[in-house]
Every structure is written in structure tokens, then in C-alpha cells.
Design an enzyme around this catalytic site. Structure first.
Site, short mmCIF file in Angstrom:
data_model
loop_
_atom_site.label_atom_id
_atom_site.label_comp_id
_atom_site.label_asym_id
_atom_site.label_seq_id
_atom_site.Cartn_x
_atom_site.Cartn_y
_atom_site.Cartn_z
N ASP A 14 2.83 0.49 5.78
CA ASP A 14 2.45 -0.89 6.08
C ASP A 14 3.04 -1.82 5.02
O ASP A 14 2.68 -1.72 3.84
CB ASP A 14 0.92 -0.97 6.09
CG ASP A 14 0.42 -2.24 6.74
OD1 ASP A 14 1.25 -3.05 7.19
OD2 ASP A 14 -0.81 -2.42 6.80
N ASP A 15 3.94 -2.69 5.41
CA ASP A 15 4.53 -3.67 4.48
C ASP A 15 5.37 -3.04 3.37
O ASP A 15 5.63 -3.69 2.36
CB ASP A 15 3.45 -4.55 3.80
CG ASP A 15 2.76 -5.49 4.77
OD1 ASP A 15 3.07 -5.45 5.97
OD2 ASP A 15 1.90 -6.27 4.32
N CYS A 51 2.69 -7.22 11.40
CA CYS A 51 2.21 -5.93 11.92
C CYS A 51 1.91 -5.86 13.40
O CYS A 51 2.46 -5.02 14.09
CB CYS A 51 0.98 -5.44 11.20
SG CYS A 51 0.67 -6.05 9.59
N HIS A 79 -4.80 -1.98 14.26
CA HIS A 79 -4.43 -3.40 14.29
C HIS A 79 -3.98 -3.91 15.65
O HIS A 79 -3.24 -4.89 15.75
CB HIS A 79 -3.36 -3.71 13.23
CG HIS A 79 -3.52 -5.09 12.65
ND1 HIS A 79 -2.72 -5.60 11.67
CD2 HIS A 79 -4.40 -6.07 12.96
CE1 HIS A 79 -3.10 -6.83 11.37
NE2 HIS A 79 -4.11 -7.14 12.16
N ASP A 91 6.32 -0.97 9.04
CA ASP A 91 6.17 -1.86 10.20
C ASP A 91 6.93 -3.17 10.07
O ASP A 91 7.26 -3.80 11.06
CB ASP A 91 4.68 -2.12 10.51
CG ASP A 91 3.94 -2.75 9.34
OD1 ASP A 91 4.51 -2.83 8.22
OD2 ASP A 91 2.79 -3.17 9.53
#
Ligand SMILES: *[C@@H]1O[C@H](CO)[C@@H](O)[C@H](O)[C@H]1NC(C)=O
Ligand SMILES: *[C@@H]1O[C@H](CO)[C@@H](O)[C@H](O)[C@H]1NC(C)=O
Length: 490
Positions: free
Chosen positions: A33-34, A73, A134, A262
Site C-alpha cells: 500500500d503506497d 487506492c 478498501h 497499489d
């Protein structure tokens, strides 16, 4: 005897038709993530330790021009799971709401979209999502759970429905053990598959390196880049444990492992005490939430599949993360959904080096519902063009916004800018438009056709759907709602 041979031959043919490899490969998706392109050792970082991710590249194929469908995301994940530009599902920002902000609302990946997990189930796969989702919870009323991962194709789910957020964390809380819990869950899922022999799709959807950043004691203060670096190194360690478990249970060689992020690193992210909580996008301009600039969408992409793919090769052709939908579907012999526009293309020929060029000629780059840029890979030569219509509303003299750039505030250029991304990956020197009118025209025509292909669908990220609703809030411990992990007590 002849009959037996004929039967065997027949079954071999049927096998091959339903299943191109003649066996059902397992698939493991390792989604960070990120995590920025520039945070990973094998993508050029020299000060963070990512030996396990680097080993995947060593044993497999590393893509250097791999693109997420969005720079945030929720839409990026939706695209990856469905093989479609997120605008086709209506899961795109039209206002300040760039990602889903609450569990207790009506936002989610529409349940009539087909996810790769749903496809995998049609051909007998066991599927699991471990980690962040999410993409929504309930659709119309509390408890319908229509957007829950277990209603979107995953047999098993452990994680949290929304996302990790800054204010979720206090010193000494359970977030510190979250990454290890994910790993345990992933390993346990693999162990179960070693007993029932079902082919599987396991998606490890890590919280690292999104804020709030908390790592276990083993990693705290150990990296050269503060707690952000600690998170990268803990992420890598968990990936190593999954790889070890794959080997331990005998899956190592018949499993395709795909490692990615992502979207790009979040440059503006910092902690309350000024800690740097965002990573590096290497030589690329901008980052997470910046729309079409490459820093927000150029992501790590590594495929490792020892029996099928070559090892230690690097491919510079542009590809998209949403291509994995079609690639995986074909690989496991699942039929693609009918009467639905699928944007993803099968990457196997490129990854196997059966073909030298990307299956795409055009790539479309959105910020929410706005098409901000398009990329063009001509069939000959080795240039990749990017035509930019809108740029982020950056702070003066900087390649960043205050916290997140807003799509609707982007600057509409009077004349588009054209970059050649192979010689100018940092998007610093637009070429003279007048000298490249043919290229511009080809891209403009493709954009027009693409826009015509977008069917109007209900928008998911409206204020009406997105606002917090007390009557939609799950709560296991009213009125505190501070639920305990029932599986991993710590
Ligand atoms: C490695 O990653 C850290 C943390 O994101 C970053 O500060 C540093 O600039 C990166 N190094 C390189 C060479 O990209
Ligand atoms: C899902 O349903 C909406 C209407 O609610 C429709 O507009 C859309 O085309 C459908 N999507 C798919 C993939 O069938």
C-alpha cells in the site's frame, strides 16, 4: 490399447484447452500500500533492505514501466481486481472524495462487477484475501455486506475493510502486530491448501507502507529511513515468510507470485512530529493522488513463476496492473465475463518473451473521472509517448500539493504537453508539439474512441453515498466499538 491412448490424448487436449499449462497454477498476489517505486532495492534503492522482493526479481521478471490505473487506492484496487478502468464501475472521484473514507456508507466495488477471485472460484480455486480491502462493506442497508470481500469472490478473509489511517494508531497499540498477523494468516491458508490440494489464489494486501506506520519491535528503529523505512523492511520480511512457506508446502514451483503496490508513494505524508511517512518514487515526477504524473502510477511489478517464466530478466515495455486480471484468468483457464468491456490484456507472451512488445498500444490515465493523459506505444521503434491534458495544481515551485491533489482542481492545459517517456521518464522536457503532430493526432483519436467506450454507470463516490451514516456503522462493543481481534489475541 488404441482406445486408451486416444482417451489419454483427448483428456490431454481438454486439459490444455481449459488450462494452458496442463496444471492449475496457484496465484499469490503481494500487494503493498503506497509503496514507492524508489523504495525497493531492485528498483534502485540503495539504502533500504528488501532482499526478499529483490529475490523475486532475481528469480523472475521485473517490469520497469508498470502502471496502476489510478494514483489512489480504491479505484486502483478496483481496476486490478476487475481488469477494467475504474470509471467503468463508477468508482472514481468527482469531488474531494478520492478514496472511500468510511465503512459506514454506501460506497463500494459494485457487486455486479466480476473480480479475479470470483473467476478463480468458477474453476475450483480456493481464494483468500488477507489484509486491507478498501472497496466497501454494505450496499443498501446495515448488514447486507454486499461489498464485503467474501461476497466479491473471497472464500476467506482476514483484515480490515477500510484502510489504515493516521489516527487509528496510538503508541503501544495492536497495530504493531498487524503485519505479523497477516503473515500468520497467509501461512495458515497455505498450510490448509497443502492438506486439501485445492489450487488457490491468495491475495496478501498489506497495510505497509500506508500511515499510520507501526512495526513490530524487531523492525523498530532498524532502517536508515525512520519508521517509514522500518515499515518497508518489515513488509519485505513478511514477503520472505510467505515465500518460505510456499516452498515448505511444496508450492514454490507451480505458483505464480506477483508483487506490486497499489499506487506511488505519498510524498506529502508526515507524522505529527514531522516524521517522513511517505516514500520515494525514484526518478518519477510527483506521487500518490497526483493523477496522471508517473510518480503516482508507476509501480513495482514483479512476476515469479519458476516453471514457466524466465528468471532475472527486466522488461521495459509499458504494461498495466489491470492486465493481471486477464493474464491470471487465462492462466487458470477461467472464462472472461461476457458482454463486459475488459481493458486488461494477457501479459504471458510478453513475460515469457514470446513477444517483445506490450499488448497495449494505448494507456489512459485518469484522475477520478477526468482523463488527464494518454500514453502511446507505437508498434515500431522504442519510444513511448505521453500526451498530458491536465496537470496537478502543485504548490508554487514544488512537485507536491498540500496533502493530496484534487482532480477537479487540476490545471487544464490550453495546449497539451507531449513527453517521450523513455528518454524523459521524469516528464521534465516536453517535446515541440508542432514537430510531432502525427503522434498527437493518433493519440487524440484513440482517446476519442476510448471515451466513446465508457458507458454511463451509477457513480459510487458521491457525497450522498460517501458520508458517514451512524446506522451503517458496525460495532461489536457498543458504545465503544473498540473491537478485539478474536483470532489473534495479543
Ligand atoms: C530509498 O528510500 C528512502 C525512503 O523512501 C528514500 O528516502 C531514499 O531516497 C531512497 N533511495 C533511493 C536511492 O531512491
Ligand atoms: C452494474 O449495474 C449498473 C446499474 O445498476 C449498470 O449500469 C452497469 O452496467 C452494471 N455493470 C456490469 C458490469 O454489469
Amino acid at each position: 490399447m488404441e482406445i486408451l491412448i486416444a482417451l489419454l490424448a483427448l483428456s490431454a487436449i481438454t486439459n490444455i484447452q481449459g488450462n494452458p499449462l496442463g496444471f492449475k497454477p496457484n496465484i499469490v498476489i503481494l500487494l503493498a500500500d503506497d509503496l514507492g517505486y524508489g523504495d525497493v532495492g531492485c528498483y534502485g534503492n540503495t539504502t533500504l533492505r528488501t532482499p526478499n522482493i529483490d529475490a523475486l526479481a532475481q528469480d523472475g521478471v521485473k517490469l520497469t514501466h508498470h502502471l496502476a490505473a489510478e494514483s489512489v487506492c480504491s479505484p486502483s484496487r478496483a481496476a486490478m481486481l476487475t481488469g477494467r478502468y475504474p470509471i467503468r464501475a463508477g468508482l472514481v472521484a468527482t469531488n474531494r472524495l478520492r478514496v472511500n473514507m468510511f465503512i459506514a456508507n454506501y460506497v463500494g466495488l459494485p457487486d455486479n462487477e466480476t473480480t479475479i477471485a470470483e473467476l478463480a472460484k468458477t474453476v475450483g480455486y480456493k481464494t483468500a484475501l488477507i489484509g486491507k480491502w478498501h472497496l466497501g462493506l454494505s450496499k443498501e442497508h446495515y448488514g447486507d455486506n454486499k461489498f464485503h470481500p467474501m461476497n466479491q469472490g473471497f472464500d476467506y478473509y482476514y483484515g480490515h475493510i477500510l484502510t489504515n489511517m493516521k489516527d487509528f494508531s496510538r503508541e503501544g497499540d495492536r497495530l504493531e502486530t498487524l503485519h505479523d498477523r497477516y503473515t500468520k494468516e497467509g501461512v495458515q491458508f497455505l498450510e490448509e491448501r497443502s492438506k486439501d490440494n485445492n489450487p488457490f489464489l491468495l491475495m496478501m494486501s498489506y497495510d505497509h507502507t500506508h500511515t499510520a506506520i507501526r512495526t513490530s519491535e524487531r523492525f523498530r528503529g532498524k532502517s536508515k529511513h525512520g519508521r517509514y523505512g522500518d515499515a518497508v523492511e518489515e513488509l519485505d520480511d513478511g514477503i520472505g515468510e510467505i515465500m518460505t512457506a510456499l516452498d515448505r508446502f511444496g508450492f514454490g514451483r507451480n505458483t505464480l507470485v506477483y508483487m506490486t503496490s497499489d499506487n506511488g508513494a505519498h510524498l506529502e505524508e508526515s507524522g505529527v512530529n514531522g516524521e517522513v511517512d511517505g516514500g520515494s518514487n525514484g526518478i518519477f515526477k510527483g506521487g500518490k493522488a497526483h493523477g496522471a504524473v508517473d510518480g503516482g502510477i508507476r509501480i513495482p511489478g514483479i512476476f515469479r513463476f519458476p516453471t514457466v517464466l524466465p528468471s532475472n530478466i527486466v522488461i521495459d515495455e509499458p504494461t498495466m496492473q489491470l492486465d493481471t486480471f486477464t493474464t491470471f484468468a487465462n492462466l487458470i483457464g477461467a472464462e472472461l465475463p461476457k458482454n463486459v468491456q475488459i481493458d486488461g490484456k494477457d501479459l504471458m507472451p510478453l513475460l515469457k518473451r514470446k513477444r517483445s512488445q506490450t499488448p497495449h498500444q494505448f494507456f489512459y490515465h485518469y484522475c477520478g473521472d477526468i482523463l488527464q493523459a494518454a500514453r502511446y506505444r507505437p508498434k515500431s521503434g522504442n519510444k513511448v509517448w505521453k500526451l498530458v491534458y491536465e496537470t496537478p495544481d502543485y504548490l508554487p515551485g514544488q512537485n507536491r500539493c498540500t496533502f493530496a491533489c484534487m482532480c477537479f482542481q487540476s490545471i487544464k492545459l490550453e495546449e497539451p504537453l507531449l513527453y517521450e517517456m523513455v528518454s524523459d521518464p521524469g516528464e521534465e522536457n516536453p517535446v515541440n508539439l508542432k514537430d510531432h503532430m502525427k503522434i498527437v493526432q493518433i493519440i487524440q483519436e484513440a482517446v476519442k474512441k476510448h471515451k466513446e467506450s465508457i458507458q454511463p454507470v451509477p457513480l459510487m463516490m458521491t457525497w450522498y453515498k460517501g458520508l458517514w451514516r451512524p446506522n451503517m456503522q458496525p460495532c461489536c462493543n457498543f458504545p465503544y466499538c473498540n473491537c478485539k481481534d478474536p483470532v489473534h489475541q495479543s
